[in-house]
Structures are given as structure tokens and as C-alpha cells.
Design a protein around this motif. Structure first.
Motif, PDB file in Angstrom:
ATOM      1  N   GLN A  62       0.875  -1.180   0.000  1.00 23.38           N
ATOM      2  CA  GLN A  62       0.000   0.000   0.000  1.00 23.38           C
ATOM      3  C   GLN A  62       0.908   1.224   0.000  1.00 23.38           C
ATOM      4  OE1 GLN A  62      -2.198  -2.171   3.211  1.00 23.38           O
ATOM      5  NE2 GLN A  62      -3.936  -1.104   2.284  1.00 23.38           N
ATOM      6  N   THR A  63       0.624   2.234   0.814  1.00 26.86           N
ATOM      7  CA  THR A  63       1.537   3.380   0.862  1.00 26.86           C
ATOM      8  C   THR A  63       2.634   3.067   1.889  1.00 26.86           C
ATOM      9  OG1 THR A  63       0.255   4.406   2.597  1.00 26.86           O
ATOM     10  CG2 THR A  63      -0.342   4.984   0.338  1.00 26.86           C
ATOM     11  N   PRO A  64       3.760   3.772   1.835  1.00 24.35           N
ATOM     12  CA  PRO A  64       4.817   3.539   2.825  1.00 24.35           C
ATOM     13  C   PRO A  64       4.308   3.689   4.263  1.00 24.35           C
ATOM     14  CG  PRO A  64       5.643   4.948   1.065  1.00 24.35           C
ATOM     15  CD  PRO A  64       4.183   4.767   0.815  1.00 24.35           C
ATOM     16  N   ASP A  65       3.428   4.658   4.499  1.00 23.65           N
ATOM     17  CA  ASP A  65       2.887   4.863   5.854  1.00 23.65           C
ATOM     18  C   ASP A  65       2.228   3.621   6.417  1.00 23.65           C
ATOM     19  OD1 ASP A  65       3.571   7.413   5.597  1.00 23.65           O
ATOM     20  OD2 ASP A  65       1.533   8.282   5.627  1.00 23.65           O
ATOM     21  N   VAL A  66       1.526   2.911   5.545  1.00 25.85           N
ATOM     22  CA  VAL A  66       0.788   1.724   5.983  1.00 25.85           C
ATOM     23  C   VAL A  66       1.704   0.500   5.979  1.00 25.85           C
ATOM     24  CG1 VAL A  66      -1.155   0.192   5.405  1.00 25.85           C
ATOM     25  CG2 VAL A  66      -1.354   2.667   5.036  1.00 25.85           C
ATOM     26  N   THR A  67       2.506   0.368   4.940  1.00 26.93           N
ATOM     27  CA  THR A  67       3.228  -0.886   4.719  1.00 26.93           C
ATOM     28  C   THR A  67       4.528  -0.982   5.527  1.00 26.93           C
ATOM     29  OG1 THR A  67       2.298  -0.896   2.503  1.00 26.93           O
ATOM     30  CG2 THR A  67       4.128  -2.390   2.903  1.00 26.93           C
ATOM     31  N   MET A  68       5.262   0.124   5.617  1.00 22.04           N
ATOM     32  CA  MET A  68       6.571   0.055   6.289  1.00 22.04           C
ATOM     33  C   MET A  68       6.476  -0.434   7.744  1.00 22.04           C
ATOM     34  SD  MET A  68       9.151   0.606   4.304  1.00 22.04           S
ATOM     35  CE  MET A  68      10.518   1.180   5.302  1.00 22.04           C
ATOM     36  N   PRO A  69       5.518   0.076   8.553  1.00 20.75           N
ATOM     37  CA  PRO A  69       5.447  -0.423   9.933  1.00 20.75           C
ATOM     38  C   PRO A  69       5.220  -1.938   9.999  1.00 20.75           C
ATOM     39  CG  PRO A  69       4.123   1.569   9.687  1.00 20.75           C
ATOM     40  CD  PRO A  69       4.560   1.176   8.311  1.00 20.75           C
ATOM     41  N   LYS A  70       4.482  -2.479   9.010  1.00 22.33           N
ATOM     42  CA  LYS A  70       4.242  -3.937   9.012  1.00 22.33           C
ATOM     43  C   LYS A  70       5.529  -4.701   8.716  1.00 22.33           C
ATOM     44  CE  LYS A  70      -0.553  -3.515   7.534  1.00 22.33           C
ATOM     45  NZ  LYS A  70      -1.475  -3.617   6.404  1.00 22.33           N
ATOM     46  N   LEU A  71       6.304  -4.184   7.778  1.00 20.08           N
ATOM     47  CA  LEU A  71       7.567  -4.845   7.435  1.00 20.08           C
ATOM     48  C   LEU A  71       8.517  -4.805   8.633  1.00 20.08           C
ATOM     49  CD1 LEU A  71       8.207  -3.279   3.881  1.00 20.08           C
ATOM     50  CD2 LEU A  71       7.032  -5.423   4.435  1.00 20.08           C
ATOM     51  N   ILE A  72       8.591  -3.630   9.245  1.00 24.89           N
ATOM     52  CA  ILE A  72       9.504  -3.440  10.374  1.00 24.89           C
ATOM     53  C   ILE A  72       9.117  -4.367  11.529  1.00 24.89           C
ATOM     54  CG2 ILE A  72      10.150  -1.768  12.177  1.00 24.89           C
ATOM     55  CD1 ILE A  72      10.030   0.356   9.805  1.00 24.89           C
ATOM     56  N   GLU A  73       7.824  -4.426  11.785  1.00 26.26           N
ATOM     57  CA  GLU A  73       7.349  -5.291  12.877  1.00 26.26           C
ATOM     58  C   GLU A  73       7.723  -6.750  12.606  1.00 26.26           C
ATOM     59  OE1 GLU A  73       3.117  -5.135  13.407  1.00 26.26           O
ATOM     60  OE2 GLU A  73       3.154  -6.737  14.911  1.00 26.26           O
ATOM     61  N   TYR A  74       7.544  -7.184  11.371  1.00 25.23           N
ATOM     62  CA  TYR A  74       7.844  -8.577  11.020  1.00 25.23           C
ATOM     63  C   TYR A  74       9.301  -8.917  11.341  1.00 25.23           C
ATOM     64  CZ  TYR A  74       8.471 -12.834   8.266  1.00 25.23           C
ATOM     65  OH  TYR A  74       8.775 -14.123   7.878  1.00 25.23           O
ATOM     66  N   PHE A  75      10.210  -8.077  10.871  1.00 22.37           N
ATOM     67  CA  PHE A  75      11.631  -8.402  11.050  1.00 22.37           C
ATOM     68  C   PHE A  75      12.109  -8.131  12.485  1.00 22.37           C
ATOM     69  CE2 PHE A  75      11.384  -7.788   6.397  1.00 22.37           C
ATOM     70  CZ  PHE A  75      11.802  -9.058   6.026  1.00 22.37           C
ATOM     71  N   LYS A  76      11.532  -7.137  13.122  1.00 17.69           N
ATOM     72  CA  LYS A  76      11.921  -6.822  14.501  1.00 17.69           C
ATOM     73  C   LYS A  76      11.546  -7.958  15.448  1.00 17.69           C
ATOM     74  CE  LYS A  76      12.562  -2.270  16.392  1.00 17.69           C
ATOM     75  NZ  LYS A  76      12.014  -0.937  16.512  1.00 17.69           N
ATOM     76  N   GLU A  77      10.329  -8.441  15.287  1.00 17.53           N
ATOM     77  CA  GLU A  77       9.855  -9.517  16.164  1.00 17.53           C
ATOM     78  C   GLU A  77      10.709 -10.762  16.032  1.00 17.53           C
ATOM     79  OE1 GLU A  77       5.803 -10.467  15.274  1.00 17.53           O
ATOM     80  OE2 GLU A  77       5.022  -8.858  16.560  1.00 17.53           O
ATOM     81  N   ARG A  78      11.215 -10.999  14.824  1.00 10.90           N
ATOM     82  CA  ARG A  78      11.941 -12.243  14.578  1.00 10.90           C
ATOM     83  C   ARG A  78      13.449 -12.105  14.785  1.00 10.90           C
ATOM     84  NH1 ARG A  78       7.310 -11.900  12.425  1.00 10.90           N
ATOM     85  NH2 ARG A  78       6.002 -13.753  12.224  1.00 10.90           N
ATOM     86  N   GLY A  79      13.954 -10.901  14.716  1.00  6.21           N
ATOM     87  CA  GLY A  79      15.382 -10.669  14.942  1.00  6.21           C
ATOM     88  C   GLY A  79      16.236 -11.225  13.812  1.00  6.21           C
ATOM     89  N   VAL A  80      16.937 -10.351  13.092  1.00  3.51           N
ATOM     90  CA  VAL A  80      17.810 -10.816  12.002  1.00  3.51           C
ATOM     91  C   VAL A  80      19.180 -10.138  12.117  1.00  3.51           C
ATOM     92  CG1 VAL A  80      15.971 -11.381  10.376  1.00  3.51           C
ATOM     93  CG2 VAL A  80      16.867  -9.042  10.422  1.00  3.51           C
ATOM     94  N   GLU A  81      20.211 -10.856  11.667  1.00  2.00           N
ATOM     95  CA  GLU A  81      21.571 -10.280  11.697  1.00  2.00           C
ATOM     96  C   GLU A  81      21.768  -9.279  10.565  1.00  2.00           C
ATOM     97  OE1 GLU A  81      24.811 -13.265  12.149  1.00  2.00           O
ATOM     98  OE2 GLU A  81      23.123 -14.563  12.669  1.00  2.00           O
TER      99      GLU A  81
END
Ligand code: ADP
Ligand code: ZN
Length: 290
Positions: free
Chosen positions: A33-52
Motif C-alpha cells: 500500500q503506501t509507505p505509511d501503511v506498509t513500512m510499519p508492518k515490514l519493520i514489525e515482522y523483522f523486529k519480532e523475529r530478529g535478524v543479523e
């Protein structure tokens, strides 16, 4: 290594967690969708899972010059909300990890060269023919960038005399994308490409245009393998037509073992549609390795 992979497309964002061997542990798809809507979802996904580290293969055009203030931005995309948006900056600020970044098609060619059928090859092209046409180029151990990055989908081709279609590319009209991407097929023939499967004239013309472009790439870059992906290439009857037309167009001028075995030279993608996401894992690994 626990690595993140993000295949950022115009319609969907595929997020995955995997490792440096190309194993994918989990994967989800989030609508773009727009960055405002989509970026927080992407960030949450990777933050919750923790990546190097995270590898991002992104729709474009994008800025890949690390010395540019616009590095990490999506630049002149027709998707206005994403125009000049710094996707790498947004992810790096939130995740605080190294981020590898390249075009979507460079991600796919990297996946094929690292984990797929093109392993060990030095010069490989991956061309996707879908909503648009794009080409990723791997050469001597790295992804080709050059001035900006290749735009192999927009090479100019010769229109066939019996084709009255005016072309769909807003920049060049009758470039490869303008003549042969899915939307061009649909507009020319008045039906969705997938519904034209049994119309031989459709695929003969399509193969003509793709073959012209491939012949140009072969003459310019001398690739050892050409991989064709994207929705339009689900029409498997295209492969033998394209191989035959490329052989004709080359006219016997280029002598190479590869060209004597066209079935292994012009091939479909090999990683069950995971070539892009697996390429992102390798982009992430390379970013750590430096
Ligand atoms: P995108 O390029 O948006 O990432 P795709 O690679 O799936 O997505 O390409 C979508 C395009 O491919 C559409 O224009 C669609 O008409 C075309 N397409 C999808 N499936 C088929 C099919 N089975 N045969 C021919 N064309 C197809
Ligand atoms: Zn064009």
C-alpha cells in the motif's frame, strides 16, 4: 546466520527469514500500500523475529550508488506514494542491522547463481516478463550496476510488419516491455494473456519480440545462461519458439557450446518461484561479508 529477506514488489511485499544456505524458515506476503501503511508492518515482522542482516530486492528504478545522498531510495516509480522514498533508510533506522539492497531482478539472478541452476556460472541474465519486463545481470561474481542499473526490459525492438499495435511503454512505446509485457498482450489481443493460451499467433509474435531482445543481450554480454521468469513465461510453449528464433536471429555468427544446447541455455527459473527471496538471503549475507 539468521537472515531476513524482503522482496519488495509493486503489488506485494514478500518477507522471509532464512539462512546463508538458502533455507527459508518462514515467509509471508503483505500487500504493497503506501509507505505509511506498509513500512510499519515490514519493520514489525523483522523486529519480532530478529535478524543479523536484511537483503532487499526492490521494484524500481532505485538508487544503488552508495555515494549518492539518495542511496536506498526508490526513484522515478509510477507508484507515486513510493517515489523518492528511502526504503533502505527506513528499514535501517528501525532494525539497526546491515541491509543489502538491489533491484528485484538482480535479486532473482543472484538467487539462481548462488543456489540454483546457474551455480558456478560467471555471466547470467535473468529476465522477468510480467506486468513489466526487467533484467538482472550477474557478471564476474557481482551484480551489474553501471551508471544506474540495467533497464534491459526497455531495449528497443523491431516491430513486425503485421503487428498494428502501437505499444504500451509511456517512454518508448514499442520497446520490449511496451510490446511484450502482460498488459501489452492483453491490450493488443483484447483478452488476458492467460486466456490466450491456445492462440498460436499470439505466442509466435511474443516469442519474436523476446528473441530479438535476447539476441541483443547475447551479442552484448555473451551470457552463459539466460533465465526467463514472470507470469507471461507460464506459457511454456514460448520456450521452444524463443530458442528457435534466437538461433535464427544469431545466424550462426556466434560459435559456442552453450548455443548448441538451447534447452539448457534459455531456461525457466529453477527455484520454485523462490529465486528472488533466496537472492535476498544472499544479498544479506554479502552485506555482512562486505
Ligand atoms: P509482476 O510482474 O506484477 O510481479 P507476474 O510476474 O505474475 O507479476 O506478471 C503478471 C502478468 O503476467 C500479468 O500481466 C498477467 O496477465 C501475466 N500472466 C500471469 N499468468 C499468466 C499466464 N498463465 N499466462 C500468460 N500470462 C500470464
Ligand atoms: Zn520502454
Amino acid at each position: 546466520m539468521r537472515l531476513g529477506a524482503l522482496e519488495a514488489g509493486g503489488t506485494k511485499m514478500v518477507c522471509a527469514i532464512g539462512d546463508e544456505t538458502g533455507r527459508i524458515f518462514e515467509q509471508v506476503s503483505i500487500p504493497t500500500q503506501t509507505p505509511d501503511v506498509t513500512m510499519p508492518k515490514l519493520i514489525e515482522y523483522f523486529k519480532e523475529r530478529g535478524v543479523e542482516a536484511l537483503g532487499v530486492a526492490c521494484f524500481g528504478p532505485i538508487e544503488l550508488d552508495r555515494n549518492s545522498p539518495q542511496y536506498g531510495c526508490i526513484t522515478s516509480t509510477p507508484k507515486l506514494a513510493w517515489r523518492n522514498y528511502n526504503i533502505v533508510g527506513g528499514l535501517a533506522d528501525a532494525l539497526q542491522c546491515p541491509i543489502g539492497f538491489d533491484t528485484d531482478v538482480n535479486g532473482s539472478v543472484l538467487g539462481e547463481v548462488t543456489f540454483g541452476q546457474a551455480k558456478g556460472k560467471n555471466c547470467v541474465i535473468y529476465l522477468t516478463i510480467g506486468t513489466g519486463v526487467g533484467g538482472g545481470i550477474y557478471i564476474d561474481g557481482r551484480l551489474l550496476h553501471g551508471m544506474v542499473h540495467p533497464e534491459a526490459g526497455h531495449v528497443l525492438i523491431r516491430k513486425r510488419s503485421d503487428d498494428t499495435y502501437e505499444g504500451k511503454c509511456p517512454y518508448h512505446k514499442t520497446c520490449l516491455e511496451g510490446m511484450a509485457a502482460g498488459p501489452a498482450i492483453e491490450e493488443r489481443w483484447g483478452r488476458k494473456a492467460a486466456e490466450l493460451a491456445d492462440r498460436t499467433e499470439v505466442w509466435d509474435l511474443e516469442a519474436d519480440y523476446i528473441a530479438q531482445a535476447l539476441t541483443g543481450y547475447i551479442l552484448t554480454l555473451s551470457p552463459e545462461m539466460i533465465i526467463l521468469g514472470g507470469g507471461v513465461m507460464h506459457q511454456e510453449q514460448l520456450f521452444p519458439l524463443i530458442r528457435q528464433k534466437v538461433t535464427q536471429l544469431l545466424g550462426g555468427y556466434v560459435q559456442a557450446e552453450e548455443l548448441e544446447d538451447m534447452e539448457r541455455y534459455i531456461v525457466p527459473a529453477s527455484l520454485h518461484d523462490d529465486q528472488g527471496i533466496m537472492g535476498c538471503l544472499e544479498l544479506a549475507r554479502r552485506e555482512i561479508a562486505g
